[in-house]
Design an enzyme around this catalytic site. Structure first.
Site, PDB file in Angstrom:
ATOM      1  N   ASN A 211       4.552   7.236  11.805  1.00 17.86           N
ATOM      2  CA  ASN A 211       5.871   6.693  10.681  1.00 17.86           C
ATOM      3  C   ASN A 211       6.682   8.080  10.516  1.00 17.86           C
ATOM      4  OD1 ASN A 211       4.871   9.759   8.631  1.00 17.86           O
ATOM      5  ND2 ASN A 211       2.856   8.216   8.694  1.00 17.86           N
ATOM      6  N   LYS A 342      -6.354   7.095  -8.488  1.00 18.19           N
ATOM      7  CA  LYS A 342      -6.281   7.776  -7.025  1.00 18.19           C
ATOM      8  C   LYS A 342      -7.078   8.965  -7.871  1.00 18.19           C
ATOM      9  CE  LYS A 342      -3.299   6.356  -3.549  1.00 18.19           C
ATOM     10  NZ  LYS A 342      -3.389   6.698  -2.514  1.00 18.19           N
TER      11      LYS A 342
HETATM   12  O1  PMT Z   1       8.634  15.075   5.375  1.00 15.94           O
HETATM   13  P1  PMT Z   1       9.587  14.344   4.588  1.00 15.94           P
HETATM   14  O2  PMT Z   1      10.334  13.554   6.158  1.00 15.94           O
HETATM   15  O3  PMT Z   1      10.464  14.858   3.803  1.00 15.94           O
HETATM   16  O4  PMT Z   1       8.697  12.660   3.493  1.00 15.94           O
HETATM   17  C1  PMT Z   1       9.262  13.363   2.877  1.00 15.94           C
HETATM   18  C2  PMT Z   1       7.820  12.051   2.183  1.00 15.94           C
HETATM   19  C3  PMT Z   1       8.779  10.879   1.850  1.00 15.94           C
HETATM   20  C4  PMT Z   1       6.796  11.814   3.126  1.00 15.94           C
HETATM   21  C5  PMT Z   1       6.882  12.111   1.086  1.00 15.94           C
HETATM   22  O5  PMT Z   1       7.992  12.319  -0.320  1.00 15.94           O
HETATM   23  C6  PMT Z   1       6.050  11.371   0.639  1.00 15.94           C
HETATM   24  O6  PMT Z   1       6.728  10.164  -0.540  1.00 15.94           O
HETATM   25  N1  PMT Z   1       4.812  10.987   0.793  1.00 15.94           N
HETATM   26  C7  PMT Z   1       4.121  10.816   0.822  1.00 15.94           C
HETATM   27  C8  PMT Z   1       3.838   9.271   1.689  1.00 15.94           C
HETATM   28  C9  PMT Z   1       2.537   8.224   1.408  1.00 15.94           C
HETATM   29  O7  PMT Z   1       1.836   8.383   2.503  1.00 15.94           O
HETATM   30  O8  PMT Z   1       2.770   8.000   0.246  1.00 15.94           O
HETATM   31  P2  PMT Z   1       2.163   6.870  -0.248  1.00 15.94           P
HETATM   32  O9  PMT Z   1       2.095   6.053  -1.426  1.00 15.94           O
HETATM   33  O10 PMT Z   1       1.712   5.618   1.020  1.00 15.94           O
HETATM   34  O11 PMT Z   1       0.447   7.546  -0.641  1.00 15.94           O
HETATM   35  C10 PMT Z   1       0.320   7.832  -1.518  1.00 15.94           C
HETATM   36  C11 PMT Z   1      -0.760   9.401  -1.691  1.00 15.94           C
HETATM   37  O12 PMT Z   1      -1.884   9.063  -0.757  1.00 15.94           O
HETATM   38  C12 PMT Z   1       0.039  10.596  -1.362  1.00 15.94           C
HETATM   39  O13 PMT Z   1      -0.295  11.615  -1.851  1.00 15.94           O
HETATM   40  C13 PMT Z   1      -0.425  10.389   0.477  1.00 15.94           C
HETATM   41  O14 PMT Z   1      -0.745  11.769   0.933  1.00 15.94           O
HETATM   42  C14 PMT Z   1      -2.122   9.827  -0.459  1.00 15.94           C
HETATM   43  N2  PMT Z   1      -3.155   9.110   1.316  1.00 15.94           N
HETATM   44  C15 PMT Z   1      -2.050   8.168   1.611  1.00 15.94           C
HETATM   45  C16 PMT Z   1      -3.314   7.610   2.412  1.00 15.94           C
HETATM   46  C17 PMT Z   1      -4.104   8.578   2.999  1.00 15.94           C
HETATM   47  N3  PMT Z   1      -4.899   7.260   4.393  1.00 15.94           N
HETATM   48  N4  PMT Z   1      -4.622   9.217   2.010  1.00 15.94           N
HETATM   49  C18 PMT Z   1      -4.181  10.247   1.236  1.00 15.94           C
HETATM   50  O15 PMT Z   1      -3.999  10.678   1.357  1.00 15.94           O
END
Ligand code: PMT
Length: 412
Positions: A211, A342
């Protein structure tokens, strides 16, 4: 601790020489930066001899050209990165105005913009210049941005007038420096686990699913936490970022590797901030050889990865666990869902389609959804500032959840 001392062009510039000595005696390493005006009052050689370090006076070094010039053209970034506190003493009305308005036309003003370190300003000038509405307005702007202003002392001034305008005494300046450092070190004793960047899920030896995460957000959090005194363990997906000073970095590639690294380091952490964009799915099979092109549609089966955040937050005890939510719609609704599903204490939600927010931007626009029901919407801010606000919110929340009596007391 490294202090960068900016000396600007006023009669009080000579007093900065003694200040260098005092700061060194207090255990600080001092890098002096002088403006052209300051060089009219004291020679750089004086400060070089006292500080034992090269004194920086020009943004582009000498004008002879070549490699040395290229180096000096980016030196303000290097100095910004190794500055723990920027102290300006004496500060003229001119430098205060330039800082307030974001003018960057020499080394010191450029350094001010490039640095995320706390700033302490000790003004010294003619009493009328100090009292002038323009100066007072600029001083207020800096205060509003968190700059610590050490009020000038009253007395007989070099211009022959009497009133406020004398550089504050050495003791007052040192006290302000210590106070700022103490306030900035509110995470001492904490071990903070931060995840950052994308994960890469290999399909074959040449292709992968990933991503657009650059790591900027997570690295900003790691840097801010380390500056505030925490021991920081940064688990990073593949990114093109410098490791912040004082941070232990563990490089991983896939969601599975990130899961293992987080699970291993989580027990020793008091706070976990998971900013990484972890793949939700990975290929069921990773081929040993390159997938050959064929004249037919290709179907790739994907399986879900472990949700690292949900997994570690299951048994978090009194640790504070923070997740992010990268959303494109129904931001608040989805963020609140993630908070409870979560078992997180705080979700930092960003609408990654908004201007100046999300992936690979230097700024972000986030709302912090806390377990106590508070929603804190922040304006567009540099990621370094967003990181500070996240850390502030974590401390507020922890006091509220685990030291409620102390929280009530502090609200009185
Ligand atoms: O890295 P940059 O370019 O600065 O961009 C920043 C960002 C957009 C990546 C950051 O601000 C951000 O939003 N990070 C989380 C991205 C994400 O995976 O979001 P999500 O909504 O899909 O996941 C929610 C949470 O679960 C996140 O804390 C993620 O780390 C966690 N997760 C998700 C999937 C997984 N398999 N395991 C996890 O722990």
């Amino acid at each position: 601790m490294r202090i960068t001392l900016g000396v600007t062009g006023g009669v009080a510039a000579y007093k900065a020489a003694e200040l260098v000595r005092r700061l060194q005696q207090e255990g600080f390493s001092v890098q002096v930066v002088m403006t052209r005006g300051a060089c009219e009052f004291v020679t750089p050689l004086t400060f070089a001899a006292l500080s034992g370090q090269k004194v920086i006076t020009e943004l582009f070094g000498d004008s002879s050209g070549g490699e040395a010039n290229l180096e000096s053209a980016i030196e303000h970034i290097a100095v910004a990165q190794r500055t723990d506190l920027l102290l300006i003493a004496p500060a003229t009305a001119d430098i205060i105005a330039k800082f307030a308005r974001g003018i960057a036309d020499d080394f010191l003003t450029t350094l001010y913009l490039a640095s995320t370190a706390p700033v302490v300003v000790a003004p010294a000038m003619n009493v009328n210049m100090w009292n002038h509405a323009a100066t007072q307005e600029n001083v207020e702007m800096l205060r509003a941005r968190g700059v610590k202003i050490i009020e000038p002392a009253e007395g007989y001034l070099a211009c022959g007038m009497t009133g406020p305008g004398r550089l504050a005494g050495q003791e007052d300046i040192l006290a302000a420096v210590h106070e700022v450092f103490k306030a900035q070190r509110d995470l001492e004793g904490e071990t903070i686990l931060v995840s950052a960047g994308p994960t890469c899920e290999d399909l074959d030896p040449v292709r992968y699913i990933s991503n657009r995460s650059s790591g900027k957000m997570g690295y900003a959090v790691a840097e801010a936490a380390a500056r505030r005194g925490a021991k920081v363990v940064l688990i990073s997906g593949p990114v093109n970022m410098e490791t912040p000073a004082g941070v232990e970095r563990i490089d991983v590639r896939s969601a599975e590797e990130m899961h293992r690294a987080v699970a291993e380091r989580f027990p020793a952490a008091s706070i976990a901030i998971l900013a990484a964009a972890v793949a939700d799915y990975r290929p069921v099979e990773r081929r040993g050889e390159k997938i050959r092109k064929a004249n037919a549609p290709l179907t790739i089966s994907l399986e879900p990865t472990t949700d690292i955040l949900a997994e570690v937050a299951k048994n978090k005890g009194r640790k504070i666990v923070v997740g992010f939510a990268a959303e494109t719609d129904h931001v608040a609704e989805n963020a609140r869902k993630k908070l409870s599903s979560k078992n997180a204490d705080l979700i930092v939600a960003n609408d990654v389609t908004a201007e100046g927010a999300g992936f690979d931007q230097y700024t972000n626009v986030v709302t912090l959804f806390s377990r106590d029901g508070r929603d804190l919407a922040l304006p567009k801010l540099p990621k370094s500032e967003v990181a500070q606000r996240i850390l502030d919110e974590i401390l507020r929340l922890r006091t509220l959840l685990y030291a409620p009596a102390a929280a009530r007391h502090s609200n009185v």
